[in-house]
Design an enzyme around this catalytic site. Structure first.
Site, mmCIF file in Angstrom:
data_model
loop_
_atom_site.group_PDB
_atom_site.id
_atom_site.type_symbol
_atom_site.label_atom_id
_atom_site.label_comp_id
_atom_site.label_asym_id
_atom_site.label_seq_id
_atom_site.Cartn_x
_atom_site.Cartn_y
_atom_site.Cartn_z
ATOM 1 C CG HIS A 185 24.272 -34.282 -128.260
ATOM 2 N ND1 HIS A 185 25.259 -35.165 -127.885
ATOM 3 C CD2 HIS A 185 24.414 -34.115 -129.604
ATOM 4 C CE1 HIS A 185 25.970 -35.493 -128.948
ATOM 5 N NE2 HIS A 185 25.476 -34.875 -129.997
ATOM 6 C CB SER A 228 28.087 -33.090 -131.968
ATOM 7 O OG SER A 228 27.253 -33.091 -133.043
ATOM 8 C CD GLU A 261 25.493 -36.726 -124.163
ATOM 9 O OE1 GLU A 261 26.335 -37.193 -123.405
ATOM 10 O OE2 GLU A 261 25.800 -36.184 -125.247
ATOM 11 C CG ASN A 264 30.465 -37.424 -129.194
ATOM 12 O OD1 ASN A 264 30.261 -38.512 -129.736
ATOM 13 N ND2 ASN A 264 29.978 -36.293 -129.661
HETATM 14 N N1 LIG Z 1 24.829 -36.177 -137.760
HETATM 15 C C1 LIG Z 1 24.884 -36.647 -136.528
HETATM 16 O O1 LIG Z 1 25.099 -37.841 -136.272
HETATM 17 C C2 LIG Z 1 24.633 -35.688 -135.379
HETATM 18 C C3 LIG Z 1 24.350 -36.214 -134.115
HETATM 19 C C4 LIG Z 1 24.067 -35.332 -133.060
HETATM 20 C C5 LIG Z 1 24.112 -33.964 -133.288
HETATM 21 N N2 LIG Z 1 24.411 -33.485 -134.523
HETATM 22 C C6 LIG Z 1 24.411 -32.032 -134.717
HETATM 23 O O2 LIG Z 1 23.177 -31.661 -135.340
HETATM 24 C C7 LIG Z 1 23.376 -30.501 -136.152
HETATM 25 C C8 LIG Z 1 22.908 -30.797 -137.558
HETATM 26 O O3 LIG Z 1 23.608 -31.900 -138.063
HETATM 27 P P1 LIG Z 1 23.092 -32.738 -139.324
HETATM 28 O O4 LIG Z 1 23.910 -33.981 -139.351
HETATM 29 O O5 LIG Z 1 21.612 -32.791 -139.324
HETATM 30 O O6 LIG Z 1 23.578 -31.769 -140.498
HETATM 31 P P2 LIG Z 1 22.986 -31.641 -141.978
HETATM 32 O O7 LIG Z 1 24.079 -31.034 -142.776
HETATM 33 O O8 LIG Z 1 22.374 -32.937 -142.423
HETATM 34 O O9 LIG Z 1 21.791 -30.592 -141.804
HETATM 35 C C9 LIG Z 1 21.976 -29.248 -141.490
HETATM 36 C C10 LIG Z 1 20.842 -28.482 -142.150
HETATM 37 O O10 LIG Z 1 20.829 -27.146 -141.636
HETATM 38 C C11 LIG Z 1 20.418 -26.323 -142.701
HETATM 39 N N3 LIG Z 1 20.807 -24.945 -142.413
HETATM 40 C C12 LIG Z 1 22.028 -24.375 -142.508
HETATM 41 N N4 LIG Z 1 21.963 -23.063 -142.150
HETATM 42 C C13 LIG Z 1 20.673 -22.835 -141.822
HETATM 43 C C14 LIG Z 1 19.949 -21.682 -141.390
HETATM 44 N N5 LIG Z 1 20.575 -20.521 -141.216
HETATM 45 N N6 LIG Z 1 18.629 -21.785 -141.172
HETATM 46 C C15 LIG Z 1 18.001 -22.982 -141.356
HETATM 47 N N7 LIG Z 1 18.623 -24.100 -141.758
HETATM 48 C C16 LIG Z 1 19.946 -24.022 -142.005
HETATM 49 C C17 LIG Z 1 21.099 -26.891 -143.924
HETATM 50 O O11 LIG Z 1 20.479 -26.449 -145.122
HETATM 51 C C18 LIG Z 1 20.951 -28.390 -143.675
HETATM 52 O O12 LIG Z 1 19.786 -28.899 -144.273
HETATM 53 C C19 LIG Z 1 24.868 -30.156 -136.029
HETATM 54 O O13 LIG Z 1 25.023 -29.191 -135.024
HETATM 55 C C20 LIG Z 1 25.498 -31.480 -135.622
HETATM 56 O O14 LIG Z 1 26.695 -31.308 -134.905
HETATM 57 C C21 LIG Z 1 24.652 -34.318 -135.579
#
Ligand SMILES: NC(=O)c1ccc[n+]([C@@H]2O[C@H](COP(=O)([O-])OP(=O)(O)OC[C@H]3O[C@@H](n4cnc5c(N)ncnc54)[C@H](O)[C@@H]3O)[C@@H](O)[C@H]2O)c1
Length: 286
Positions: free
Chosen positions: A143, A120, A155, A193
């Protein structure tokens, strides 16, 4: 675009698991890599719950649920990633973690495989340097928005060296799973954003000036602007600590117009982070 036969998703958290579901529900095989099989299973169980809700609403059948879940394999050692056509990365928002994942994948995946990151807030061009020069043209941002199984927007963000073929591939890939892609340049906050935080900063100013309460500002946006949810309720959903972090990034990139407001900083200092702590702009413990 050649047919996508198999997709690799890295991370089975909130975003990764639902991104996997988008592909599986569209008839595409998916393999999810997590740091442990337990976490991968937890991610898949969440999907089962989401599909149960869809069944209750009449939007899916038991048979479709089974088929979707059967299309999702789990691994904790990148097993099966050598045959995926595209990788969607959704691990923690941490530069080193993401770079390590991509440099490992670069050695495992076939040369024509497209690499997409769901970051993000990180520059796609910076993350693209995790892969070899042969792959760099195939690195792109995709995204998704939360909840990814519901929200239609993606995106699509080319990095400086992404080739046009990869952009076309990603746009078609999004359409194939029923999403609406928009092409956006690799700038801080991308497009959505920037729009969102511009509104949130102004909503905080309205509150600081005593112009209206959070409740009334939310009502105004819902019934005057047609937003499905008001800014304060949405900030509580996305978490105020994350919102503050993103505003610092936008402030660094664009200056005054994104300076985080004192009222948001104070809320975060008080650990009123939103729904996840039971209190944010609203109190959810009542
Ligand atoms: N939460 C939101 O609203 C949102 C929206 C758009 C984008 N994002 C982006 O998406 C990504 C994930 O966000 P999220 O909210 O799902 O986070 P989250 O914390 O729910 O999930 C992340 C997952 O990645 C896993 N992980 C960490 N290191 C790893 C590795 N080396 N190999 C495999 N898995 C691994 C973790 O165990 C965890 O389950 C981030 O980059 C975030 O910025 C989030």
């Amino acid at each position: 675009m050649g047919k996508i036969n198999k997709v690799g998703v890295v991370g089975a958290g909130m975003m990764g698991s639902e991104i996997a579901l988008c592909f599986a529900a569209s008839g595409i095989n998916v393999v999810i890599h997590e740091t442990s099989l337990d976490l991968a299973k937890k991610g898949k169980e969440r999907l089962s719950g989401i599909l149960d809700k869809s069944i209750k609403k009449g939007k899916a059948t038991e048979e479709e649920k089974e088929q979707s879940l059967n299309r999702i394999d789990l691994t904790d050692n990148f097993n099966g990633f050598d045959s995926v056509d595209v990788v969607l990365e959704a691990v923690f928002e941490d530069l080193k973690t993401k770079k390590d994942v991509f440099s490992r994948l670069d050695k495992i995946c076939k040369p024509e495989c497209i690499f997409a990151t769901n970051t993000s807030s990180m520059p796609i061009t910076l993350l693209a340097t995790s892969v070899s020069s042969d792959r760099i043209g195939k690195f792109i941002g995709a995204h998704f928005f939360s909840p990814a199984s519901v929200m239609k927007l993606v995106e699509v963000i080319p990095a400086l060296d992404t080739d046009e073929e990869s952009v076309t591939f990603m746009i078609e890939c999004c359409r194939e799973i029923g999403k609406t892609p928009v092409r956006v340049k690799d700038v801080a906050g991308f497009a959505v954003n920037r729009l969102l935080h511009a509104m949130w900063v102004e909503a905080c100013r309205l509150l600081e000036e005593g112009v209206a309460t959070p409740e009334d500002i939310d009502l105004a946006c819902k019934f005057g602007l047609g937003h499905p949810i008001g800014p304060f309720a949405l900030m509580d959903l996305t978490s105020n600590d994350l919102n503050l972090k993103v505003e610092h990034i936008l402030f660094d990139a664009y200056g005054e117009r994104f300076r985080p407001r004192p009222v948001l900083k104070q809320l975060v200092d008080a650990n009123h982070l939103g729904r996840k702590t039971g209190r944010g702009w609203y109190n959810y413990n009542k």
